[in-house]
Design an enzyme around this catalytic site. Structure first.
Site, PDB file in Angstrom:
ATOM      1  N   GLY A  14      -5.072   5.010  -0.366  1.00 15.08           N
ATOM      2  CA  GLY A  14      -5.495   4.806  -1.748  1.00 15.08           C
ATOM      3  C   GLY A  14      -6.554   5.807  -2.183  1.00 15.08           C
ATOM      4  O   GLY A  14      -7.404   6.220  -1.392  1.00 15.08           O
TER       5      GLY A  14
ATOM      6  N   HIS B 226      -2.594  -2.055  -1.633  1.00 16.94           N
ATOM      7  CA  HIS B 226      -1.758  -1.840  -0.444  1.00 16.94           C
ATOM      8  C   HIS B 226      -0.274  -1.924  -0.795  1.00 16.94           C
ATOM      9  O   HIS B 226       0.538  -1.117  -0.353  1.00 16.94           O
ATOM     10  CB  HIS B 226      -2.039  -2.917   0.620  1.00 16.94           C
ATOM     11  CG  HIS B 226      -3.467  -3.002   1.069  1.00 16.94           C
ATOM     12  ND1 HIS B 226      -4.248  -4.120   0.849  1.00 16.94           N
ATOM     13  CD2 HIS B 226      -4.250  -2.119   1.727  1.00 16.94           C
ATOM     14  CE1 HIS B 226      -5.449  -3.926   1.365  1.00 16.94           C
ATOM     15  NE2 HIS B 226      -5.485  -2.718   1.899  1.00 16.94           N
TER      16      HIS B 226
ATOM     17  N   ASP C 110     -10.575   5.099  -1.906  1.00 15.74           N
ATOM     18  CA  ASP C 110     -11.359   5.702  -0.833  1.00 15.74           C
ATOM     19  C   ASP C 110     -11.168   7.210  -0.918  1.00 15.74           C
ATOM     20  O   ASP C 110     -10.519   7.827  -0.062  1.00 15.74           O
ATOM     21  CB  ASP C 110     -10.907   5.145   0.514  1.00 15.74           C
ATOM     22  CG  ASP C 110     -11.167   3.654   0.612  1.00 15.74           C
ATOM     23  OD1 ASP C 110     -12.330   3.251   0.532  1.00 15.74           O
ATOM     24  OD2 ASP C 110     -10.188   2.885   0.716  1.00 15.74           O
TER      25      ASP C 110
HETATM   26  O1  PAF Z   1      -8.681   2.294   4.385  1.00 13.25           O
HETATM   27  C1  PAF Z   1      -8.574   1.501   5.343  1.00 13.25           C
HETATM   28  O2  PAF Z   1      -8.164   0.346   5.185  1.00 13.25           O
HETATM   29  C2  PAF Z   1      -8.955   1.960   6.740  1.00 13.25           C
HETATM   30  O3  PAF Z   1     -10.037   2.827   6.694  1.00 13.25           O
HETATM   31  C3  PAF Z   1      -7.778   2.582   7.509  1.00 13.25           C
HETATM   32  C4  PAF Z   1      -7.323   3.889   6.872  1.00 13.25           C
HETATM   33  C5  PAF Z   1      -6.622   1.601   7.596  1.00 13.25           C
HETATM   34  C6  PAF Z   1      -8.226   2.916   8.940  1.00 13.25           C
HETATM   35  O4  PAF Z   1      -8.684   1.785   9.619  1.00 13.25           O
END
Ligand code: PAF
Length: 304
Positions: free
Chosen positions: A142, A31, A145
């Site tokens: 990211g 993040h 995913d």
């Molecule tokens: O990747 C995540 O943390 C979640 O799927 C997101 C994109 C914040 C949506 O809730």
């Protein structure tokens, strides 16, 4: 850094190009790398959203167990350079039980969709709300995913959102395990077993770079690394095209090799991206293995 709970406050505090880093909290270096990317891109205001979205969890999934710690996240976000932390209550995001869902077809119908029905509609709905309510110029997600990223790119194009989608690298622990908020729920033994996901992917990355093109052969290398690992249950290992997320038997275009497995009580996903070098007809591919931390993560006790 301002901590706000409404869309109106986020918009009120936005100056210059707005960069949005959507998260479900329990922050890690993945993040935080998006925050650094936003700063480097010159975003005038970096907004981080922090909301565990119930819509994207199935009834038997880990919504109740999902790690949450607002004080910890507030400190990490501020240190990383976030300007506005948007941490809404459920009532702000869903004032009434929503009658509207954003259903994405195509890339949202494979891989994760088979094991997590409704997940992508819930995710796409909340991302749509974030885009509509915050109106960012850029939004950062990211590559861990990978399918989510493909779905968000499709959604953004289909609904004409004027936002640039930026994909950030997979950040890994020193032993290769991809950072995920869910990693804190792994027991010490499961944590060791979980590193097998990355080991298998790295073996496949080496093979692809050495010229292996056959999808099932690449998939088998990942399965082999996880075979007979106690507590590891593989859900899928699949080579898929990067944009449409369609199964590939032959590696002949930009792709990702994805793995999903349950390790103990925790479901983990990981992947490597495989991109053609120069002319695809040359048949050379390079693997994006992500970035390994050379220090303890903020996820590890004492890692800050
Ligand atoms: O990747 C995540 O943390 C979640 O799927 C997101 C994109 C914040 C949506 O809730």
């Amino acid at each position: 850094m301002r901590v706000v709970g409404t869309f109106a406050e986020v918009r009120h505090n936005g100056r210059g190009p707005v960069g949005l880093v959507p998260t479900m909290g329990y922050l890690h270096e993945g993040h935080l790398s998006h925050v650094h990317a936003a700063r480097q891109a010159g975003d005038g205001t970096v907004v981080m959203s922090l909301f565990v979205n119930p819509l994207q969890f199935g009834p038997d999934e880990d919504l109740a167990r999902y790690p949450r710690d607002l004080d910890r996240d507030r400190t990490l976000a501020e240190d990383a350079g976030v300007d506005v932390l948007f941490a809404p209550e459920l009532e702000e995001m869903y004032p009434t039980r929503p009658n509207t869902r954003v259903e994405v077809g195509g890339p949202a119908t494979a891989l994760e969709a088979r094991s997590r029905p409704g997940h992508f509609a819930g995710m796409a709905t909340v991302v749509t709300k974030l885009f509509a309510g915050i109106r960012p110029d850029r939004a950062y997600f990211g590559r861990k995913d990978a399918q989510q990223l493909a779905v968000i790119r499709r959604l953004t194009a289909d609904l004409s959102f004027p936002v640039e989608i930026v994909g950030g690298p997979i950040i890994r622990h020193a032993d290769g395990l991809a950072l995920s908020s869910r990693n804190v729920c792994l027991s010490a033994g499961d944590r060791i077993a979980a590193a097998g996901l990355c080991r298998g992917l790295m073996a496949a990355a080496d093979a692809a770079e050495a010229g292996e093109r056959h999808g099932p052969a690449l998939e088998a290398l990942v399965r082999a690394a996880l075979m007979a690992k106690p507590g590891v249950h593989v859900d899928y290992v699949e080579l898929a095209s990067a944009d449409r997320v369609e199964r590939l038997v032959e590696l002949d275009r930009p792709a990702f090799l994805a793995v999903a497995a349950r390790v103990g009580a925790v479901r983990l996903i990981d992947n490597i991206h495989l991109d053609p070098v120069g002319n695809t007809a040359d048949g050379k591919f390079v693997a994006d293995r992500g970035v390994r931390l050379d220090r303890a993560s903020v996820m590890d006790a004492g890692g800050r």
